[in-house]
Write an enzyme that holds these catalytic residues in place. Sequence first.
Site, short mmCIF file in Angstrom:
data_model
loop_
_atom_site.label_atom_id
_atom_site.label_comp_id
_atom_site.label_asym_id
_atom_site.label_seq_id
_atom_site.Cartn_x
_atom_site.Cartn_y
_atom_site.Cartn_z
N PRO A 2 -32.97 -27.82 7.59
CA PRO A 2 -32.00 -27.94 6.52
C PRO A 2 -30.66 -27.34 6.89
CG PRO A 2 -33.65 -26.27 6.02
CD PRO A 2 -33.78 -26.63 7.44
N GLU A 3 -29.62 -27.97 6.43
CA GLU A 3 -28.28 -27.43 6.55
C GLU A 3 -27.86 -26.94 5.16
OE1 GLU A 3 -25.65 -29.96 8.86
OE2 GLU A 3 -27.35 -31.08 9.62
#
Length: 277
Positions: A2-3
Amino acid sequence: MPELPEVETIVRGLRPRLEGRTLSRVIVRRPDLRIPFPENFSRRLEGRTVTRLDRRAKYIVARLSGGTALIVHLGMSGQWVIHDGRPAEPPGPHDHVEFTLDDGTTLVYRDVRRFGLMTLALQADLAEHPLLRDLGPEPLGNAFNGPSLSAALRGRRTPIKAALLDQHTVAGLGNIYVCEALFRAGISPRRAAASVAGRRAERLAPAIKGILNEAIEAGGSTLRDYVQASGELGYFQHRFAVYGREGESCAGCDCGGAIQRIVQSGRSTFFCSRRQR
DNA sequence: ACGAGAACCTGTTTGC
DNA sequence: TGCAAACAGGTTCTCG
């Protein structure tokens, strides 16, 4: 995995379920993730109430009664799975930590590749914590703008792609959103960071903010195993202009170019060499 | 000091 | 079909 937009989406999903709840039981099923769990991890959490859940860069920070803070990073494949009640036994092979709340729900931390981490800190020390203290500005905050980005890039010879992945420059971007932001700003990922300082940084900073805000609005991007805490999938991946689109024609403009894939410091970069200079 | 590359780990996809 | 290599959203360490 995830960013920033995915972590933000997860925090927004977890917040109403966690804030005000007490951790009645914490089970850790292995000695470490990317780093070892702290001594007495479970004991230091059990009985504490979550007073606040925040995101800083790609970290999740839970403040607890008694002055402790839990810091979580999801790495590439970390996810939170919510069970209304006890999860099915036996636990899955990658279900590493289990938090039972005082309302009976259970939060399971699952992480196939184990690049994530969990550690504890004192709330008073959070700003100086080694994991957090050197992070650059939040890209959606007021402290991040054309001039501040420009200052952070000045004098750096590394490609702008690498400079934006560096969490000291700006905190929370990862491979996808760096590619997308550079496309939106019309800047080649190969260009030296120093040459982006100035006018190009004035385009790039708003491009970064725009992409991130749109992605958050869409609930993040689901490629492989990212799911929101609620189990829902994000859908921003359908709006990628370049990421994962090697060979496709450059969309959104009539430059006639095709999306190329190159490798920069070991990671795939997708871009249009006609539009991005 | 800085930048590129390797390492960490597992699962899935791609290519011969 | 089968196996090996490549690849995956991140971070950090080593080496030149």
